[in-house]
Motif scaffolding. Structure first.
Motif, PDB file in Angstrom:
ATOM      1  N   LEU A 496    -105.764-101.845  12.203  1.00 61.58           N
ATOM      2  CA  LEU A 496    -105.822-101.920  10.739  1.00 61.58           C
ATOM      3  C   LEU A 496    -107.006-102.755  10.272  1.00 61.58           C
ATOM      4  O   LEU A 496    -107.659-102.421   9.264  1.00 61.58           O
ATOM      5  CB  LEU A 496    -104.506-102.505  10.209  1.00 61.58           C
ATOM      6  CG  LEU A 496    -103.280-101.594  10.254  1.00 61.58           C
ATOM      7  CD1 LEU A 496    -102.026-102.355   9.847  1.00 61.58           C
ATOM      8  CD2 LEU A 496    -103.466-100.381   9.331  1.00 61.58           C
ATOM      9  N   THR A 497    -107.282-103.854  10.971  1.00 59.65           N
ATOM     10  CA  THR A 497    -108.424-104.692  10.585  1.00 59.65           C
ATOM     11  C   THR A 497    -109.731-103.927  10.733  1.00 59.65           C
ATOM     12  O   THR A 497    -110.618-103.983   9.864  1.00 59.65           O
ATOM     13  CB  THR A 497    -108.449-105.966  11.440  1.00 59.65           C
ATOM     14  OG1 THR A 497    -107.221-106.681  11.256  1.00 59.65           O
ATOM     15  CG2 THR A 497    -109.614-106.862  11.041  1.00 59.65           C
ATOM     16  N   TRP A 498    -109.865-103.210  11.833  1.00 54.89           N
ATOM     17  CA  TRP A 498    -111.078-102.403  12.042  1.00 54.89           C
ATOM     18  C   TRP A 498    -111.203-101.330  10.969  1.00 54.89           C
ATOM     19  O   TRP A 498    -112.283-101.083  10.435  1.00 54.89           O
ATOM     20  CB  TRP A 498    -110.992-101.771  13.429  1.00 54.89           C
ATOM     21  CG  TRP A 498    -112.088-100.774  13.699  1.00 54.89           C
ATOM     22  CD1 TRP A 498    -113.380-101.034  14.031  1.00 54.89           C
ATOM     23  CD2 TRP A 498    -111.967 -99.352  13.624  1.00 54.89           C
ATOM     24  NE1 TRP A 498    -114.081 -99.869  14.183  1.00 54.89           N
ATOM     25  CE2 TRP A 498    -113.245 -98.809  13.936  1.00 54.89           C
ATOM     26  CE3 TRP A 498    -110.922 -98.485  13.336  1.00 54.89           C
ATOM     27  CZ2 TRP A 498    -113.483 -97.447  13.970  1.00 54.89           C
ATOM     28  CZ3 TRP A 498    -111.172 -97.130  13.370  1.00 54.89           C
ATOM     29  CH2 TRP A 498    -112.427 -96.623  13.685  1.00 54.89           C
ATOM     30  N   TYR A 502    -114.089-100.945   6.822  1.00 51.07           N
ATOM     31  CA  TYR A 502    -114.856 -99.872   6.193  1.00 51.07           C
ATOM     32  C   TYR A 502    -114.528 -99.745   4.710  1.00 51.07           C
ATOM     33  O   TYR A 502    -115.243 -99.058   3.977  1.00 51.07           O
ATOM     34  CB  TYR A 502    -114.588 -98.546   6.916  1.00 51.07           C
ATOM     35  CG  TYR A 502    -115.198 -98.499   8.299  1.00 51.07           C
ATOM     36  CD1 TYR A 502    -116.503 -98.065   8.491  1.00 51.07           C
ATOM     37  CD2 TYR A 502    -114.465 -98.904   9.405  1.00 51.07           C
ATOM     38  CE1 TYR A 502    -117.064 -98.037   9.756  1.00 51.07           C
ATOM     39  CE2 TYR A 502    -115.019 -98.882  10.673  1.00 51.07           C
ATOM     40  CZ  TYR A 502    -116.322 -98.444  10.843  1.00 51.07           C
ATOM     41  OH  TYR A 502    -116.878 -98.427  12.094  1.00 51.07           O
ATOM     42  N   LEU A 503    -113.442-100.374   4.284  1.00 47.12           N
ATOM     43  CA  LEU A 503    -113.068-100.382   2.865  1.00 47.12           C
ATOM     44  C   LEU A 503    -113.326-101.744   2.236  1.00 47.12           C
ATOM     45  O   LEU A 503    -112.845-102.024   1.140  1.00 47.12           O
ATOM     46  CB  LEU A 503    -111.579-100.013   2.718  1.00 47.12           C
ATOM     47  CG  LEU A 503    -111.166 -98.642   3.281  1.00 47.12           C
ATOM     48  CD1 LEU A 503    -109.658 -98.456   3.146  1.00 47.12           C
ATOM     49  CD2 LEU A 503    -111.912 -97.523   2.559  1.00 47.12           C
ATOM     50  N   ASN A 504    -114.058-102.607   2.977  1.00 48.11           N
ATOM     51  CA  ASN A 504    -114.381-103.960   2.507  1.00 48.11           C
ATOM     52  C   ASN A 504    -113.126-104.806   2.261  1.00 48.11           C
ATOM     53  O   ASN A 504    -113.095-105.637   1.347  1.00 48.11           O
ATOM     54  CB  ASN A 504    -115.234-103.905   1.235  1.00 48.11           C
ATOM     55  CG  ASN A 504    -116.631-103.382   1.505  1.00 48.11           C
ATOM     56  OD1 ASN A 504    -117.179-103.598   2.599  1.00 48.11           O
ATOM     57  ND2 ASN A 504    -117.204-102.688   0.532  1.00 48.11           N
ATOM     58  N   ILE A 505    -112.087-104.576   3.057  1.00 46.74           N
ATOM     59  CA  ILE A 505    -110.885-105.425   3.004  1.00 46.74           C
ATOM     60  C   ILE A 505    -111.031-106.447   4.125  1.00 46.74           C
ATOM     61  O   ILE A 505    -110.625-106.222   5.268  1.00 46.74           O
ATOM     62  CB  ILE A 505    -109.592-104.592   3.183  1.00 46.74           C
ATOM     63  CG1 ILE A 505    -109.535-103.465   2.156  1.00 46.74           C
ATOM     64  CG2 ILE A 505    -108.361-105.482   3.056  1.00 46.74           C
ATOM     65  CD1 ILE A 505    -108.336-102.551   2.330  1.00 46.74           C
ATOM     66  N   ASP A 507    -111.020-110.252   3.350  1.00 41.29           N
ATOM     67  CA  ASP A 507    -110.487-111.579   3.064  1.00 41.29           C
ATOM     68  C   ASP A 507    -109.336-111.480   2.067  1.00 41.29           C
ATOM     69  O   ASP A 507    -109.575-111.396   0.856  1.00 41.29           O
ATOM     70  CB  ASP A 507    -111.593-112.485   2.501  1.00 41.29           C
ATOM     71  CG  ASP A 507    -111.140-113.936   2.402  1.00 41.29           C
ATOM     72  OD1 ASP A 507    -110.156-114.287   3.103  1.00 41.29           O
ATOM     73  OD2 ASP A 507    -111.757-114.699   1.647  1.00 41.29           O
ATOM     74  N   PRO A 508    -108.088-111.460   2.507  1.00 42.32           N
ATOM     75  CA  PRO A 508    -107.674-111.524   3.922  1.00 42.32           C
ATOM     76  C   PRO A 508    -107.826-110.165   4.589  1.00 42.32           C
ATOM     77  O   PRO A 508    -107.871-109.141   3.912  1.00 42.32           O
ATOM     78  CB  PRO A 508    -106.203-111.931   3.817  1.00 42.32           C
ATOM     79  CG  PRO A 508    -105.759-111.361   2.521  1.00 42.32           C
ATOM     80  CD  PRO A 508    -106.938-111.458   1.590  1.00 42.32           C
ATOM     81  N   PRO A 509    -107.870-110.127   5.915  1.00 48.62           N
ATOM     82  CA  PRO A 509    -108.012-108.837   6.608  1.00 48.62           C
ATOM     83  C   PRO A 509    -106.748-107.995   6.470  1.00 48.62           C
ATOM     84  O   PRO A 509    -105.652-108.508   6.230  1.00 48.62           O
ATOM     85  CB  PRO A 509    -108.250-109.257   8.065  1.00 48.62           C
ATOM     86  CG  PRO A 509    -107.655-110.620   8.177  1.00 48.62           C
ATOM     87  CD  PRO A 509    -107.838-111.271   6.854  1.00 48.62           C
ATOM     88  N   LEU A 510    -106.921-106.690   6.613  1.00 51.87           N
ATOM     89  CA  LEU A 510    -105.802-105.765   6.504  1.00 51.87           C
ATOM     90  C   LEU A 510    -104.953-105.851   7.778  1.00 51.87           C
ATOM     91  O   LEU A 510    -105.423-105.547   8.873  1.00 51.87           O
ATOM     92  CB  LEU A 510    -106.320-104.340   6.313  1.00 51.87           C
ATOM     93  CG  LEU A 510    -105.254-103.254   6.110  1.00 51.87           C
ATOM     94  CD1 LEU A 510    -104.455-103.508   4.841  1.00 51.87           C
ATOM     95  CD2 LEU A 510    -105.909-101.868   6.062  1.00 51.87           C
ATOM     96  N   THR A 511    -103.714-106.256   7.646  1.00 57.11           N
ATOM     97  CA  THR A 511    -102.797-106.391   8.777  1.00 57.11           C
ATOM     98  C   THR A 511    -101.412-105.887   8.380  1.00 57.11           C
ATOM     99  O   THR A 511    -101.144-105.631   7.196  1.00 57.11           O
ATOM    100  CB  THR A 511    -102.678-107.862   9.240  1.00 57.11           C
ATOM    101  OG1 THR A 511    -102.182-108.649   8.145  1.00 57.11           O
ATOM    102  CG2 THR A 511    -104.026-108.411   9.701  1.00 57.11           C
TER     103      THR A 511
END
Length: 645
Positions: A496-498, A502-505, A507-511
């Motif tokens: 999900l973080t990777w 690509y969607l500039n998510i 901070d915080p990372p997508l988890t």
């Protein structure tokens, strides 16, 4: 002149009374004849007068029901089980019966001696504890070693429990229950009879709501426990009840007595624990005993490895030791007695079936799978609503085996223990709201805890050894599950973080935690979490608990730096909200255990499991709502307690 023969003289008499004589010539005595039987000898023709002796072992058919001896014991039961199972090796029931009549090789000298002089044994035990209690009062007065003014109450309750148990070994408990029933029939029942039937439920609901309002808002504000936050907790409680009512299987069949009284008992338990000094001290004493018990499990290692904080050697040994101790108490009847008293109270007060009361009372002590084993003979005959309740009770609370594991992580023991007790009436109320009873139950009007003779140990040492093996399996399952879930969550978070980059998510990372945090954001709000930045964090913990399990969530709460700045109120509400087995993984446990006990009900169990999971999770949330409504000094429940003497 010769008399004319009658019909009776010419004909054989009929064996039946008052039968009309038959004129058939074939029955005339003159027509009777005898012929010689060539294959009979003289003795056969004459007959015999001596006693006939019949042969044995002439049939291959044997009974599977053993002979019930009035002095049946464990050895005989085990032999009966072997006889019933050995279908190929035994052809004569007489041989099986002779095997069951073998003498017990043990002499049972001590058991016979104890049975003969039991009164003196009990009197000696009572004198020892009475002397201990009186000596403590003389030395410490009303205080204990920590300076608490209610220190005398702990010792008194301990002495009282032992005294009552010894008394009721020799005196029937009806000498207490009959006067209680008489007083209740002439006070409470008569008063209730004066109220019109249509007004009983509305007046009861108004009374409980008034108690909630007075108990929740009469006390002064403290820190972030403002009346605004309390109002949100009360509103969240109302929303949970409304959601369950709106999604109920049959709203017309809801027994509001069970719902109202269950919520009232849950609130009274919380009021006693969170607002009274006596309740605080008693649960502090119980939690200190739990921590001491946790310490005993680490005494086996001379290198003090448990002090390093490693999960494998600090948490799992406590689980193994506690499960073994539970099996020992169960073998000696202590746990059944304690569970039975709880079950009778909830059975009487909430008007549920005996099977439901037993499972609900046992779930916080022995776990969701083991509690269902207590009613194993009845599982195949449970109604749909009872099956729903059995699973809901398991999802709504945690087991004693993992309770010590959470305490070892640093989670407040008082909050965990009080949440477990509060979840008993809550699970009964929420389950009957979501899935009300519409059938006739088999255990209506009685509370029964059957003996499990099939798995009964030979003695206390055997029971303790079996418990150690069971504890090892439970600890291994927890370790393996925890490792797999953490690894799977790590893999999902990495993907999900990777993908989120690509969607500039960033901070915080997508988890996974971030996603479920937003999904459970409304739940955290309805629980009364302060609206100061803690909502998302508590929502993440709740989501982690529902998707993974409560162990992962508690580990994050205690060790993850992201949750270190939670306010005391938010941390306490999260502690209550996470205290339950309601997660996706537990679905498999419940379905597997109940399907194994009653294979014919596996379809019903699978259909009801998700509904019971939701009801169990909401039951746990109601305990968090009530804690948020009543708690005043949150920091006292999060700081370490002094050791009690």
């Amino acid at each position: 002149m010769a008399s004319t023969p009658t019909a009776g003289e010419h004909h054989n008499a009929s064996p039946q009374q008052r039968v009309i004589v038959n004129d058939d010539p074939a029955l005339d005595k003159a027509h009777e004849h005898k012929h010689i039987h060539l294959h009979h000898d003289a003795n056969a023709e004459k007959g015999r007068d001596d006693e006939v002796v019949y042969s044995k072992g002439t049939t291959n058919e044997k009974s599977t029901i053993p002979h019930q001896d009035h002095q049946d014991h464990d050895l005989a039961r085990s032999k009966h089980a072997e006889i019933a199972k050995d279908s190929a090796g035994v052809t004569d029931f007489e041989k099986a019966e002779s095997a069951s009549e073998e003498t017990d090789p043990q002499t049972h000298t001590f058991s016979n001696f104890y049975r003969k002089y039991r009164l003196f044994f009990h009197l000696f035990i009572w004198l020892v504890f009475t002397g201990w209690w009186i000596a403590g009062l003389v030395v410490h007065g009303i205080h204990d070693s920590t300076g608490s003014r209610t220190g005398w109450l702990k010792a008194f309750l301990f002495w009282l429990a032992i005294t009552l148990r010894i008394i009721f070994f020799h005196v029937p408990i009806t000498i207490v229950t009959k006067p209680m029933h008489f007083i209740w029939r002439n006070t409470g029942v008569r008063f209730a009879s004066l109220i019109p039937e249509k007004l009983k439920i509305p007046l009861s609901a108004i009374f409980v709501i008034a108690v909630l309002l007075i108990g929740g808002f009469a006390s002064p504000e403290s820190q972030d426990n403002t009346r605004d936050n309390r109002a949100v907790s009360l509103f969240g409680l109302a929303v949970i009840i409304f959601v369950l009512w709106g999604t109920s299987k049959n709203r017309k069949a809801i027994k509001w007595h069970t719902v109202i009284v269950g919520m009232f008992i849950q609130f009274v338990i919380a009021l006693f624990v969170l607002r009274s000094t006596a309740g605080y001290d008693i649960f502090a004493f119980i939690s200190e005993l739990a921590r001491s018990l946790l310490g005993f499990a680490g005494m086996f290692n001379p290198l003090d490895i448990p002090k390093l904080g490693w999960f494998l050697v600090s948490v799992l040994p406590a689980i193994i030791f506690f499960v073994a101790l539970v099996q020992l108490l169960y073998y000696n009847g202590v746990l059944q007695w304690f569970i039975g008293k709880f079950a009778v109270f909830f059975f009487w007060s909430l008007r549920v079936s005996g099977a439901e009361a037993v499972v609900a009372a046992a779930s916080p002590f022995i776990g969701q799978g083991e509690s269902a084993m207590l009613i194993k003979p009845f599982v195949a005959h449970l109604t749909q609503a009872e099956l729903h309740q059995v699973m809901c009770s398991g999802f709504a609370t945690i087991a004693g085996s993992v309770l010590l594991a959470y305490i070892s992580l640093g989670v407040n023991a008082q909050a965990l223990i009080s949440s477990c007790v509060m979840s008993i009436p809550a699970s009964l109320a929420m389950s009957k709201l979501r899935y009300p009873e519409t059938e006739e139950t088999l255990t209506t009007g009685r509370v029964v805890i059957p003996d499990d003779d099939e798995h009964r140990a030979a003695n206390s040492l055997h029971a303790f050894a079996n418990g150690a093996w069971l504890g090892l399996k439970i600890a291994g399952m927890i370790l393996a599950t925890l490792l797999c879930i953490l690894a799977l969550l790590g893999l999902a978070n990495g993907l999900l973080t990777w993908w989120g980059r690509y969607l500039n998510i960033n901070d915080p990372p997508l988890t996974i935690e971030l996603i479920v945090g937003y999904i459970c954001y409304p739940i955290a709000f309805l629980l009364g979490v302060p609206r100061t930045g803690d909502l998302l964090k508590v929502g993440q913990l709740i989501g982690t608990k529902l998707i993974a399990n409560e162990f992962v969530a508690y580990t994050a709460l205690q060790t993850d730096p992201a949750y270190a700045d939670l306010s005391p109120r938010s941390r306490l509400i999260a502690t209550y909200a996470l205290c339950g087995f309601a997660n996706i993984g537990s679905l498999g446990t419940q379905i597997g255990v109940l399907s194994q006990i009653a294979p014919g009900r596996s379809g019903d169990v699978s259909r009801l499991a998700v509904s019971a999971l939701v009801a169990g999770a909401l039951s746990t949330f109601t305990s968090a709502n009530i804690a948020g409504l009543l708690i005043q000094d949150q920091a006292a429940y999060l700081s370490p307690l002094p050791a009690s003497g």
